[in-house]
Design an enzyme around this catalytic site. Structure first.
Site, PDB file in Angstrom:
ATOM      1  N   HIS A  20      58.287  45.068  30.254  1.00  0.00           N
ATOM      2  CA  HIS A  20      58.895  45.477  28.986  1.00  0.00           C
ATOM      3  C   HIS A  20      58.842  44.316  27.980  1.00  0.00           C
ATOM      4  O   HIS A  20      58.566  44.523  26.803  1.00  0.00           O
ATOM      5  CB  HIS A  20      60.353  45.897  29.202  1.00  0.00           C
ATOM      6  N   GLN A 343      47.256  36.840  33.552  1.00  0.00           N
ATOM      7  CA  GLN A 343      46.458  38.062  33.812  1.00  0.00           C
ATOM      8  C   GLN A 343      45.485  38.473  32.692  1.00  0.00           C
ATOM      9  O   GLN A 343      44.333  38.789  32.986  1.00  0.00           O
ATOM     10  CB  GLN A 343      47.372  39.236  34.181  1.00  0.00           C
ATOM     11  N   TRP A 361      51.642  50.293  33.554  1.00  0.00           N
ATOM     12  CA  TRP A 361      50.899  50.616  32.320  1.00  0.00           C
ATOM     13  C   TRP A 361      50.292  49.376  31.662  1.00  0.00           C
ATOM     14  O   TRP A 361      49.173  49.426  31.135  1.00  0.00           O
ATOM     15  CB  TRP A 361      51.764  51.383  31.323  1.00  0.00           C
ATOM     16  N   SER A 363      49.195  46.631  33.126  1.00  0.00           N
ATOM     17  CA  SER A 363      47.992  46.272  33.883  1.00  0.00           C
ATOM     18  C   SER A 363      46.884  47.279  33.613  1.00  0.00           C
ATOM     19  O   SER A 363      45.709  46.926  33.506  1.00  0.00           O
ATOM     20  CB  SER A 363      48.306  46.230  35.379  1.00  0.00           C
ATOM     21  N   GLY A 381      56.958  55.611  39.910  1.00  0.00           N
ATOM     22  CA  GLY A 381      57.083  55.751  38.452  1.00  0.00           C
ATOM     23  C   GLY A 381      55.798  56.285  37.834  1.00  0.00           C
ATOM     24  O   GLY A 381      55.114  57.141  38.415  1.00  0.00           O
ATOM     25  N   ASP A 382      55.462  55.752  36.650  1.00  0.00           N
ATOM     26  CA  ASP A 382      54.274  56.216  35.927  1.00  0.00           C
ATOM     27  C   ASP A 382      52.973  55.762  36.580  1.00  0.00           C
ATOM     28  O   ASP A 382      51.890  56.202  36.173  1.00  0.00           O
ATOM     29  CB  ASP A 382      54.329  55.734  34.470  1.00  0.00           C
ATOM     30  N   GLN A 383      53.055  54.881  37.568  1.00  0.00           N
ATOM     31  CA  GLN A 383      51.829  54.344  38.178  1.00  0.00           C
ATOM     32  C   GLN A 383      50.949  55.449  38.760  1.00  0.00           C
ATOM     33  O   GLN A 383      49.716  55.388  38.682  1.00  0.00           O
ATOM     34  CB  GLN A 383      52.191  53.341  39.277  1.00  0.00           C
TER      35      GLN A 383
HETATM   36  N1  UDP Z   1      51.152  39.727  34.869  1.00  0.00           N
HETATM   37  C1  UDP Z   1      50.771  38.419  34.685  1.00  0.00           C
HETATM   38  N2  UDP Z   1      50.441  37.692  35.786  1.00  0.00           N
HETATM   39  C2  UDP Z   1      50.478  38.186  37.031  1.00  0.00           C
HETATM   40  C3  UDP Z   1      50.865  39.551  37.219  1.00  0.00           C
HETATM   41  C4  UDP Z   1      51.192  40.299  36.107  1.00  0.00           C
HETATM   42  O1  UDP Z   1      50.714  37.927  33.549  1.00  0.00           O
HETATM   43  O2  UDP Z   1      50.181  37.452  37.969  1.00  0.00           O
HETATM   44  C5  UDP Z   1      51.535  40.519  33.681  1.00  0.00           C
HETATM   45  C6  UDP Z   1      50.518  41.595  33.373  1.00  0.00           C
HETATM   46  O3  UDP Z   1      49.499  41.051  32.554  1.00  0.00           O
HETATM   47  C7  UDP Z   1      51.358  42.653  32.693  1.00  0.00           C
HETATM   48  C8  UDP Z   1      52.746  42.496  33.315  1.00  0.00           C
HETATM   49  O4  UDP Z   1      52.751  41.200  33.931  1.00  0.00           O
HETATM   50  O5  UDP Z   1      51.412  42.410  31.296  1.00  0.00           O
HETATM   51  C9  UDP Z   1      53.061  43.526  34.370  1.00  0.00           C
HETATM   52  O6  UDP Z   1      53.312  44.753  33.764  1.00  0.00           O
HETATM   53  P1  UDP Z   1      52.883  46.121  34.448  1.00  0.00           P
HETATM   54  O7  UDP Z   1      53.295  47.210  33.519  1.00  0.00           O
HETATM   55  O8  UDP Z   1      51.449  46.095  34.806  1.00  0.00           O
HETATM   56  O9  UDP Z   1      53.679  46.150  35.798  1.00  0.00           O
HETATM   57  P2  UDP Z   1      55.235  45.992  36.190  1.00  0.00           P
HETATM   58  O10 UDP Z   1      55.469  44.553  36.417  1.00  0.00           O
HETATM   59  O11 UDP Z   1      56.042  46.545  35.041  1.00  0.00           O
HETATM   60  O12 UDP Z   1      55.353  46.807  37.432  1.00  0.00           O
END
Ligand code: UDP
Length: 472
Positions: A20, A343, A361, A363, A381-383
Protein backbone atom coordinates in the site's frame (compact mmCIF):
# COMPACT_ATOMS: atom_id res chain seq x y z
CA UNK A 1 8.28 24.57 6.78
CA UNK A 2 9.15 27.69 4.89
CA UNK A 3 8.80 27.73 1.12
CA UNK A 4 8.78 30.69 -1.25
CA UNK A 5 5.92 29.62 -3.46
CA UNK A 6 2.29 29.14 -2.48
CA UNK A 7 1.64 25.40 -2.45
CA UNK A 8 -1.43 23.18 -2.36
CA UNK A 9 -1.30 20.90 0.64
CA UNK A 10 -2.26 17.29 -0.19
CA UNK A 11 -2.36 14.80 2.68
CA UNK A 12 -1.80 11.12 1.82
CA UNK A 13 -2.79 8.37 4.26
CA UNK A 14 -1.61 4.80 3.69
CA UNK A 15 -2.56 1.53 5.32
CA UNK A 16 0.65 0.27 6.96
CA UNK A 17 1.67 -2.41 4.46
CA UNK A 18 4.40 -2.45 1.84
CA UNK A 19 2.00 -3.10 -1.02
CA UNK A 20 0.00 0.00 0.00
CA UNK A 21 2.86 2.36 0.89
CA UNK A 22 4.74 1.78 -2.39
CA UNK A 23 2.03 2.89 -4.84
CA UNK A 24 0.84 5.80 -2.65
CA UNK A 25 4.37 7.14 -2.23
CA UNK A 26 4.91 6.78 -5.96
CA UNK A 27 1.76 8.81 -6.49
CA UNK A 28 3.16 11.43 -4.07
CA UNK A 29 6.27 11.81 -6.21
CA UNK A 30 4.25 11.92 -9.37
CA UNK A 31 1.99 14.66 -8.03
CA UNK A 32 5.10 16.53 -6.93
CA UNK A 33 6.38 16.41 -10.50
CA UNK A 34 3.12 17.83 -11.84
CA UNK A 35 2.42 20.90 -9.79
CA UNK A 36 3.00 23.15 -6.85
CA UNK A 37 2.19 20.78 -4.02
CA UNK A 38 3.16 20.37 -0.42
CA UNK A 39 2.59 16.67 0.16
CA UNK A 40 2.39 15.17 3.61
CA UNK A 41 2.71 11.38 3.52
CA UNK A 42 1.28 9.64 6.54
CA UNK A 43 1.09 6.07 7.80
CA UNK A 44 1.55 4.49 11.23
CA UNK A 45 4.45 5.36 13.51
CA UNK A 46 5.94 1.86 13.48
CA UNK A 47 5.90 1.80 9.68
CA UNK A 48 7.65 5.18 9.73
CA UNK A 49 10.31 3.72 12.01
CA UNK A 50 10.78 0.76 9.70
CA UNK A 51 11.14 3.03 6.68
CA UNK A 52 13.73 5.09 8.53
CA UNK A 53 15.65 1.98 9.63
CA UNK A 54 15.66 0.83 5.99
CA UNK A 55 17.41 4.08 5.10
CA UNK A 56 14.57 6.30 3.82
CA UNK A 57 14.45 10.02 4.39
CA UNK A 58 11.20 10.39 6.31
CA UNK A 59 11.74 13.91 7.51
CA UNK A 60 8.93 15.98 8.98
CA UNK A 61 10.56 18.96 7.26
CA UNK A 62 9.60 19.42 3.64
CA UNK A 63 12.04 17.87 1.16
CA UNK A 64 12.18 19.68 -2.23
CA UNK A 65 11.11 17.33 -5.03
CA UNK A 66 10.89 17.87 -8.78
CA UNK A 67 11.08 21.01 -10.83
CA UNK A 68 7.79 22.70 -9.86
CA UNK A 69 8.78 23.75 -6.35
CA UNK A 70 6.90 20.88 -4.70
CA UNK A 71 7.84 19.45 -1.31
CA UNK A 72 7.24 16.10 0.36
CA UNK A 73 7.24 15.64 4.12
CA UNK A 74 6.30 12.76 6.43
CA UNK A 75 4.17 12.68 9.54
CA UNK A 76 3.27 9.41 11.21
CA UNK A 77 0.13 8.71 13.20
CA UNK A 78 -0.70 6.70 16.28
CA UNK A 79 -2.45 3.37 15.66
CA UNK A 80 -2.70 2.52 19.35
CA UNK A 81 -0.65 -0.61 18.82
CA UNK A 82 2.96 -0.03 18.14
CA UNK A 83 3.88 3.43 19.28
CA UNK A 84 6.89 2.42 21.28
CA UNK A 85 7.73 -0.98 19.91
CA UNK A 86 7.80 -2.67 16.54
CA UNK A 87 5.89 -5.78 17.53
CA UNK A 88 4.25 -7.36 14.51
CA UNK A 89 0.48 -7.41 14.28
CA UNK A 90 -0.71 -10.91 15.20
CA UNK A 91 -4.46 -10.45 15.10
CA UNK A 92 -5.52 -8.30 12.16
CA UNK A 93 -9.17 -8.55 13.03
CA UNK A 94 -8.81 -6.55 16.24
CA UNK A 95 -6.01 -4.44 14.73
CA UNK A 96 -8.39 -2.98 12.11
CA UNK A 97 -10.64 -1.67 14.90
CA UNK A 98 -7.72 -0.30 16.89
CA UNK A 99 -6.30 1.35 13.79
CA UNK A 100 -9.59 3.06 13.01
CA UNK A 101 -10.26 4.33 16.54
CA UNK A 102 -6.76 5.59 17.25
CA UNK A 103 -5.82 6.52 13.69
CA UNK A 104 -8.86 8.73 13.26
CA UNK A 105 -8.19 10.61 16.49
CA UNK A 106 -4.51 11.03 15.77
CA UNK A 107 -5.03 12.18 12.17
CA UNK A 108 -7.66 14.75 13.14
CA UNK A 109 -5.20 16.22 15.68
CA UNK A 110 -2.48 16.38 13.01
CA UNK A 111 -4.77 17.96 10.41
CA UNK A 112 -6.05 20.57 12.90
CA UNK A 113 -2.51 21.42 13.95
CA UNK A 114 -1.43 21.87 10.33
CA UNK A 115 -4.38 24.23 9.85
CA UNK A 116 -3.47 26.21 12.98
CA UNK A 117 0.15 26.42 11.76
CA UNK A 118 -1.06 28.05 8.55
CA UNK A 119 -0.69 24.95 6.36
CA UNK A 120 -4.30 23.82 5.95
CA UNK A 121 -4.81 20.53 4.17
CA UNK A 122 -6.67 21.01 0.88
CA UNK A 123 -7.07 17.44 -0.26
CA UNK A 124 -6.79 13.94 1.22
CA UNK A 125 -5.90 10.72 -0.62
CA UNK A 126 -6.03 7.29 1.02
CA UNK A 127 -5.77 3.68 -0.11
CA UNK A 128 -7.88 0.60 0.72
CA UNK A 129 -8.03 -0.99 4.20
CA UNK A 130 -8.47 2.47 5.82
CA UNK A 131 -11.96 3.36 4.53
CA UNK A 132 -12.54 5.51 7.63
CA UNK A 133 -10.13 8.07 6.16
CA UNK A 134 -12.83 8.93 3.58
CA UNK A 135 -15.32 9.42 6.47
CA UNK A 136 -12.79 11.56 8.33
CA UNK A 137 -12.24 13.73 5.21
CA UNK A 138 -15.97 14.30 4.96
CA UNK A 139 -16.19 15.13 8.66
CA UNK A 140 -13.47 17.79 8.44
CA UNK A 141 -14.89 19.03 5.15
CA UNK A 142 -11.85 18.32 2.98
CA UNK A 143 -12.31 16.77 -0.48
CA UNK A 144 -10.76 13.33 -0.90
CA UNK A 145 -9.86 10.63 -3.40
CA UNK A 146 -8.80 7.03 -3.04
CA UNK A 147 -5.93 5.25 -4.76
CA UNK A 148 -7.10 1.71 -5.49
CA UNK A 149 -3.96 -0.45 -5.36
CA UNK A 150 -5.34 -3.49 -7.16
CA UNK A 151 -6.48 -4.09 -10.73
CA UNK A 152 -9.62 -2.60 -12.23
CA UNK A 153 -10.89 -6.20 -12.53
CA UNK A 154 -10.68 -6.58 -8.74
CA UNK A 155 -12.25 -3.16 -8.24
CA UNK A 156 -15.14 -4.26 -10.44
CA UNK A 157 -15.51 -7.51 -8.46
CA UNK A 158 -15.69 -5.73 -5.10
CA UNK A 159 -17.88 -3.00 -6.58
CA UNK A 160 -20.43 -5.41 -8.02
CA UNK A 161 -20.37 -7.59 -4.93
CA UNK A 162 -21.32 -4.56 -2.85
CA UNK A 163 -23.61 -2.69 -5.19
CA UNK A 164 -25.22 -5.00 -7.74
CA UNK A 165 -27.50 -7.98 -7.70
CA UNK A 166 -25.15 -10.13 -9.80
CA UNK A 167 -24.47 -13.56 -8.36
CA UNK A 168 -21.37 -14.43 -6.39
CA UNK A 169 -20.42 -17.67 -4.63
CA UNK A 170 -22.36 -18.00 -1.37
CA UNK A 171 -22.75 -20.56 1.45
CA UNK A 172 -25.58 -22.16 -0.55
CA UNK A 173 -23.78 -22.08 -3.90
CA UNK A 174 -20.05 -21.88 -3.13
CA UNK A 175 -18.79 -22.97 -6.53
CA UNK A 176 -20.78 -20.95 -9.06
CA UNK A 177 -18.98 -19.03 -11.81
CA UNK A 178 -18.94 -15.25 -11.71
CA UNK A 179 -20.17 -13.40 -14.80
CA UNK A 180 -19.42 -9.68 -14.78
CA UNK A 181 -19.64 -7.29 -17.74
CA UNK A 182 -16.43 -6.90 -19.75
CA UNK A 183 -14.64 -9.60 -17.80
CA UNK A 184 -13.93 -13.24 -18.55
CA UNK A 185 -16.14 -15.70 -16.69
CA UNK A 186 -14.31 -16.40 -13.45
CA UNK A 187 -14.35 -19.65 -11.53
CA UNK A 188 -15.26 -19.30 -7.86
CA UNK A 189 -11.59 -19.75 -6.93
CA UNK A 190 -10.55 -16.96 -9.29
CA UNK A 191 -12.36 -14.16 -7.46
CA UNK A 192 -10.47 -12.50 -4.55
CA UNK A 193 -10.48 -15.14 -1.82
CA UNK A 194 -11.77 -12.61 0.72
CA UNK A 195 -15.08 -12.54 -1.17
CA UNK A 196 -15.49 -16.30 -1.13
CA UNK A 197 -17.73 -17.87 1.55
CA UNK A 198 -14.89 -20.23 2.50
CA UNK A 199 -12.51 -17.36 3.29
CA UNK A 200 -10.65 -17.59 6.58
CA UNK A 201 -10.39 -13.81 6.57
CA UNK A 202 -13.91 -12.50 5.87
CA UNK A 203 -13.15 -9.34 7.90
CA UNK A 204 -10.56 -8.34 5.28
CA UNK A 205 -13.27 -8.64 2.62
CA UNK A 206 -15.53 -6.48 4.81
CA UNK A 207 -12.90 -3.78 5.24
CA UNK A 208 -12.31 -3.62 1.47
CA UNK A 209 -16.06 -3.50 0.88
CA UNK A 210 -16.14 -0.66 3.42
CA UNK A 211 -14.03 1.32 0.98
CA UNK A 212 -16.57 0.66 -1.78
CA UNK A 213 -19.36 1.80 0.57
CA UNK A 214 -17.46 5.05 1.21
CA UNK A 215 -17.08 5.86 -2.48
CA UNK A 216 -19.81 8.50 -2.35
CA UNK A 217 -17.57 10.46 0.03
CA UNK A 218 -14.68 10.68 -2.44
CA UNK A 219 -14.40 12.80 -5.56
CA UNK A 220 -12.72 10.05 -7.59
CA UNK A 221 -10.88 6.74 -7.54
CA UNK A 222 -7.38 6.65 -8.96
CA UNK A 223 -6.39 3.17 -10.08
CA UNK A 224 -2.90 1.67 -10.29
CA UNK A 225 -3.50 0.29 -13.79
CA UNK A 226 -3.43 1.61 -17.35
CA UNK A 227 -6.16 1.94 -19.93
CA UNK A 228 -4.36 -0.17 -22.53
CA UNK A 229 -4.24 -3.09 -20.06
CA UNK A 230 -7.87 -3.13 -18.93
CA UNK A 231 -9.41 -1.08 -21.69
CA UNK A 232 -13.07 -2.07 -22.08
CA UNK A 233 -13.47 -2.81 -18.40
CA UNK A 234 -12.20 0.64 -17.41
CA UNK A 235 -14.63 2.23 -19.87
CA UNK A 236 -17.47 0.16 -18.47
CA UNK A 237 -16.72 0.82 -14.79
CA UNK A 238 -16.25 4.55 -15.52
CA UNK A 239 -19.93 4.72 -16.44
CA UNK A 240 -20.98 4.12 -12.84
CA UNK A 241 -17.97 5.31 -10.87
CA UNK A 242 -15.47 8.15 -11.44
CA UNK A 243 -12.31 6.07 -11.89
CA UNK A 244 -9.04 7.23 -13.42
CA UNK A 245 -6.27 4.84 -14.47
CA UNK A 246 -2.97 6.51 -13.62
CA UNK A 247 -0.46 3.64 -13.58
CA UNK A 248 1.88 1.99 -13.65
CA UNK A 249 3.06 4.46 -11.03
CA UNK A 250 6.50 2.90 -10.60
CA UNK A 251 7.22 3.37 -14.30
CA UNK A 252 7.22 7.11 -14.06
CA UNK A 253 10.79 8.28 -14.52
CA UNK A 254 11.29 9.72 -11.07
CA UNK A 255 14.11 7.55 -9.88
CA UNK A 256 16.38 10.59 -9.72
CA UNK A 257 14.12 11.97 -6.97
CA UNK A 258 14.48 8.78 -5.03
CA UNK A 259 18.25 8.69 -5.18
CA UNK A 260 18.67 12.42 -4.71
CA UNK A 261 16.29 12.84 -1.79
CA UNK A 262 16.16 9.17 -0.70
CA UNK A 263 12.39 9.17 -0.53
CA UNK A 264 11.71 5.46 -0.66
CA UNK A 265 8.96 3.31 0.77
CA UNK A 266 10.93 0.16 1.57
CA UNK A 267 10.21 -1.10 5.05
CA UNK A 268 13.17 -3.49 4.94
CA UNK A 269 16.74 -2.54 4.10
CA UNK A 270 17.45 -3.27 0.43
CA UNK A 271 20.24 -5.77 -0.28
CA UNK A 272 22.52 -5.01 -3.16
CA UNK A 273 22.06 -7.65 -5.82
CA UNK A 274 22.27 -5.58 -8.99
CA UNK A 275 26.06 -6.07 -9.23
CA UNK A 276 25.54 -9.83 -9.01
CA UNK A 277 22.93 -9.61 -11.80
CA UNK A 278 25.38 -7.55 -13.90
CA UNK A 279 27.73 -10.54 -13.95
CA UNK A 280 25.10 -12.73 -15.63
CA UNK A 281 24.15 -13.23 -19.27
CA UNK A 282 20.91 -11.74 -20.59
CA UNK A 283 17.82 -13.76 -19.71
CA UNK A 284 19.72 -16.27 -17.58
CA UNK A 285 18.45 -15.62 -14.02
CA UNK A 286 15.09 -16.60 -12.51
CA UNK A 287 13.85 -14.04 -9.97
CA UNK A 288 11.77 -15.46 -7.11
CA UNK A 289 9.90 -13.22 -4.69
CA UNK A 290 6.55 -13.40 -2.91
CA UNK A 291 6.06 -9.83 -1.75
CA UNK A 292 6.07 -8.67 1.83
CA UNK A 293 3.64 -11.05 3.58
CA UNK A 294 3.66 -14.50 2.04
CA UNK A 295 5.79 -17.08 3.82
CA UNK A 296 5.87 -20.58 2.35
CA UNK A 297 5.56 -23.49 4.72
CA UNK A 298 8.69 -25.55 5.18
CA UNK A 299 7.61 -28.43 2.99
CA UNK A 300 6.69 -26.16 0.07
CA UNK A 301 9.86 -24.16 0.51
CA UNK A 302 12.00 -27.28 0.32
CA UNK A 303 10.19 -28.53 -2.81
CA UNK A 304 10.59 -25.17 -4.47
CA UNK A 305 14.26 -24.96 -3.51
CA UNK A 306 15.08 -28.36 -4.98
CA UNK A 307 12.93 -27.70 -8.04
CA UNK A 308 14.97 -24.58 -8.73
CA UNK A 309 18.26 -26.33 -7.94
CA UNK A 310 17.53 -29.33 -10.16
CA UNK A 311 16.47 -27.10 -13.05
CA UNK A 312 20.08 -25.93 -13.33
CA UNK A 313 19.11 -22.26 -13.68
CA UNK A 314 20.74 -19.31 -11.91
CA UNK A 315 18.39 -17.56 -9.52
CA UNK A 316 17.89 -14.56 -7.27
CA UNK A 317 15.53 -15.37 -4.39
CA UNK A 318 14.00 -12.99 -1.87
CA UNK A 319 13.54 -15.02 1.22
CA UNK A 320 12.56 -14.35 4.79
CA UNK A 321 12.84 -17.93 6.03
CA UNK A 322 16.02 -19.96 6.02
CA UNK A 323 16.81 -22.41 3.28
CA UNK A 324 18.22 -25.86 4.14
CA UNK A 325 22.01 -25.55 4.68
CA UNK A 326 22.82 -28.40 2.28
CA UNK A 327 20.77 -26.65 -0.40
CA UNK A 328 22.87 -23.50 -0.11
CA UNK A 329 26.07 -25.58 -0.34
CA UNK A 330 24.82 -27.34 -3.47
CA UNK A 331 23.89 -24.03 -5.10
CA UNK A 332 27.34 -22.50 -4.81
CA UNK A 333 27.56 -19.26 -6.83
CA UNK A 334 24.62 -20.15 -9.04
CA UNK A 335 22.10 -18.49 -6.78
CA UNK A 336 21.82 -15.45 -4.58
CA UNK A 337 19.43 -15.25 -1.63
CA UNK A 338 18.54 -11.84 -0.24
CA UNK A 339 16.29 -10.50 2.46
CA UNK A 340 14.83 -7.69 0.32
CA UNK A 341 15.60 -6.67 -3.27
CA UNK A 342 15.21 -3.43 -5.20
CA UNK A 343 12.44 -5.21 -7.14
CA UNK A 344 11.64 -2.62 -9.85
CA UNK A 345 15.34 -2.45 -10.76
CA UNK A 346 15.68 -6.24 -10.63
CA UNK A 347 12.75 -6.68 -13.01
CA UNK A 348 14.25 -4.09 -15.35
CA UNK A 349 17.59 -5.92 -15.40
CA UNK A 350 18.39 -7.70 -18.69
CA UNK A 351 19.74 -10.78 -16.84
CA UNK A 352 16.27 -11.64 -15.49
CA UNK A 353 14.48 -14.27 -17.56
CA UNK A 354 11.32 -14.81 -15.54
CA UNK A 355 9.64 -13.99 -12.25
CA UNK A 356 8.21 -16.59 -9.89
CA UNK A 357 5.63 -14.43 -8.14
CA UNK A 358 2.78 -14.60 -5.64
CA UNK A 359 0.94 -12.17 -7.99
CA UNK A 360 0.38 -9.31 -5.54
CA UNK A 361 -0.89 -6.44 -7.69
CA UNK A 362 2.29 -4.36 -7.36
CA UNK A 363 4.46 -7.31 -8.38
CA UNK A 364 2.02 -8.10 -11.18
CA UNK A 365 2.02 -4.65 -12.72
CA UNK A 366 5.77 -4.26 -12.18
CA UNK A 367 6.42 -7.53 -14.05
CA UNK A 368 4.00 -6.70 -16.84
CA UNK A 369 5.38 -3.27 -17.45
CA UNK A 370 8.98 -4.48 -17.27
CA UNK A 371 8.37 -7.11 -19.95
CA UNK A 372 9.13 -10.09 -17.69
CA UNK A 373 7.21 -13.39 -18.10
CA UNK A 374 5.93 -14.99 -14.90
CA UNK A 375 5.36 -18.26 -13.12
CA UNK A 376 2.25 -17.50 -11.07
CA UNK A 377 2.06 -18.87 -7.54
CA UNK A 378 -0.90 -17.02 -5.96
CA UNK A 379 -1.81 -17.52 -2.31
CA UNK A 380 -4.82 -15.41 -1.31
CA UNK A 381 -6.80 -12.20 -1.85
CA UNK A 382 -6.59 -10.64 -5.31
CA UNK A 383 -3.53 -12.75 -6.17
CA UNK A 384 -5.70 -15.55 -7.57
CA UNK A 385 -7.52 -13.10 -9.87
CA UNK A 386 -4.25 -11.53 -10.97
CA UNK A 387 -2.85 -14.99 -11.74
CA UNK A 388 -5.86 -15.77 -13.94
CA UNK A 389 -5.34 -12.54 -15.88
CA UNK A 390 -1.56 -12.96 -16.18
CA UNK A 391 -1.91 -16.44 -17.61
CA UNK A 392 -5.13 -16.43 -19.65
CA UNK A 393 -5.85 -12.79 -20.51
CA UNK A 394 -2.47 -11.10 -20.78
CA UNK A 395 -0.75 -14.39 -21.68
CA UNK A 396 2.59 -13.66 -20.11
CA UNK A 397 3.13 -16.79 -18.09
CA UNK A 398 1.88 -20.01 -16.63
CA UNK A 399 0.19 -20.94 -13.38
CA UNK A 400 2.23 -23.16 -11.09
CA UNK A 401 -0.78 -22.89 -8.83
CA UNK A 402 -4.19 -21.52 -9.76
CA UNK A 403 -6.47 -21.91 -6.78
CA UNK A 404 -4.35 -20.21 -4.15
CA UNK A 405 -3.39 -21.37 -0.69
CA UNK A 406 -6.85 -22.56 0.47
CA UNK A 407 -6.48 -25.57 -1.81
CA UNK A 408 -3.49 -26.69 0.32
CA UNK A 409 -1.86 -28.30 -2.70
CA UNK A 410 1.83 -29.02 -2.42
CA UNK A 411 3.71 -28.25 -5.63
CA UNK A 412 6.49 -30.81 -5.95
CA UNK A 413 10.03 -30.16 -7.14
CA UNK A 414 9.44 -31.86 -10.50
CA UNK A 415 6.52 -29.54 -11.26
CA UNK A 416 8.52 -26.49 -10.15
CA UNK A 417 11.31 -27.41 -12.58
CA UNK A 418 8.84 -28.05 -15.42
CA UNK A 419 7.21 -24.65 -14.90
CA UNK A 420 10.56 -22.86 -14.98
CA UNK A 421 11.51 -24.65 -18.19
CA UNK A 422 8.15 -23.94 -19.80
CA UNK A 423 8.43 -20.20 -19.23
CA UNK A 424 12.12 -19.80 -20.05
CA UNK A 425 12.59 -22.23 -22.96
CA UNK A 426 9.34 -24.13 -23.61
CA UNK A 427 7.37 -24.03 -26.86
CA UNK A 428 5.42 -20.96 -25.77
CA UNK A 429 8.32 -19.13 -24.07
CA UNK A 430 9.02 -16.80 -27.02
CA UNK A 431 5.34 -15.94 -27.35
CA UNK A 432 5.03 -15.13 -23.62
CA UNK A 433 8.12 -12.93 -23.77
CA UNK A 434 6.74 -11.14 -26.82
CA UNK A 435 3.44 -10.50 -25.03
CA UNK A 436 5.28 -9.23 -21.94
CA UNK A 437 7.27 -6.82 -24.10
CA UNK A 438 4.03 -5.63 -25.68
CA UNK A 439 2.56 -4.74 -22.24
CA UNK A 440 5.82 -3.04 -21.32
CA UNK A 441 5.70 -0.85 -24.43
CA UNK A 442 2.06 0.04 -23.80
CA UNK A 443 2.84 0.89 -20.17
CA UNK A 444 5.65 3.19 -21.27
CA UNK A 445 3.33 4.90 -23.74
CA UNK A 446 0.64 5.30 -21.05
CA UNK A 447 2.94 7.19 -18.65
CA UNK A 448 4.77 9.20 -21.34
CA UNK A 449 3.80 12.85 -21.71
CA UNK A 450 0.36 12.90 -23.38
CA UNK A 451 -0.19 9.16 -22.76
CA UNK A 452 -3.44 7.87 -21.22
CA UNK A 453 -2.22 7.73 -17.59
CA UNK A 454 -0.41 11.04 -17.92
CA UNK A 455 -3.59 12.72 -19.19
CA UNK A 456 -5.72 11.15 -16.46
CA UNK A 457 -3.31 12.31 -13.81
CA UNK A 458 -3.18 15.82 -15.25
CA UNK A 459 -7.00 15.97 -15.11
CA UNK A 460 -6.87 14.87 -11.49
CA UNK A 461 -4.24 17.52 -10.69
CA UNK A 462 -6.45 20.15 -12.33
CA UNK A 463 -9.39 19.00 -10.18
CA UNK A 464 -7.30 19.14 -7.01
CA UNK A 465 -6.17 22.66 -7.93
CA UNK A 466 -9.72 23.83 -8.58
CA UNK A 467 -10.87 22.53 -5.18
CA UNK A 468 -7.94 23.76 -3.16
CA UNK A 469 -6.62 26.75 -1.34
CA UNK A 470 -3.02 27.85 -1.71
CA UNK A 471 -0.82 28.12 1.34
CA UNK A 472 2.35 30.22 1.71
N1 UDP B 1 9.30 -5.59 -3.15
C1 UDP B 1 10.59 -5.12 -3.13
N2 UDP B 1 11.58 -6.01 -2.84
C2 UDP B 1 11.35 -7.30 -2.56
C3 UDP B 1 10.00 -7.78 -2.59
C4 UDP B 1 9.00 -6.89 -2.90
O1 UDP B 1 10.85 -3.94 -3.39
O2 UDP B 1 12.30 -8.03 -2.29
C5 UDP B 1 8.22 -4.62 -3.45
C6 UDP B 1 7.59 -4.89 -4.80
O3 UDP B 1 8.33 -4.20 -5.80
C7 UDP B 1 6.18 -4.37 -4.61
C8 UDP B 1 5.89 -4.58 -3.12
O4 UDP B 1 7.17 -4.77 -2.50
O5 UDP B 1 6.12 -2.99 -4.93
C9 UDP B 1 5.04 -5.78 -2.83
O6 UDP B 1 3.72 -5.52 -3.20
P1 UDP B 1 2.78 -6.65 -3.80
O7 UDP B 1 1.47 -6.01 -4.08
O8 UDP B 1 3.43 -7.31 -4.95
O9 UDP B 1 2.69 -7.73 -2.66
P2 UDP B 1 2.30 -7.69 -1.10
O10 UDP B 1 3.55 -7.42 -0.35
O11 UDP B 1 1.27 -6.59 -0.93
O12 UDP B 1 1.75 -9.05 -0.85
Amino acid sequence: MASNKPLIHVFLVSFPAQGHVNPLLRLAKLLASKGNFLITFSTTKSTGRNMKKAGANVSGDPIPVGKCGSMIRFEFFNDGYSDDSDKEVQDYKSYFTLLETNGKKSLITIINRLRDDGRPVSYIINNPFVPWVSDLAEEVNIPSAMLWVQSCACFSLYYHYEKSSLSFPSQEQPDIDVHLPNMPVLKDYEIPTFLHPSSQFPYIGRIILGQIKSLSKTTCVLIETYEELEDDLIKYVSKSCPIRAVGPLFKIPLLEFETAANITGDMTKVDDCLGWLDSHDPSSVVYIAFGSHVILNEEQLTEMAYGVLNSGTSFLWVMKSRLPEEFLEAVGGRGMVVNWSPQPQVLAHPAVSCFVTHCGWNSTIEALSSGVPVVAFPQYGDQVTNARYLVDEWKVGIGMRRRGEPEKKLIGRKEVGECLREVTCGVKAAEMKENALKWKKLAEAAVAVGGSSDRNLQEFVDDVRSLSVLVE
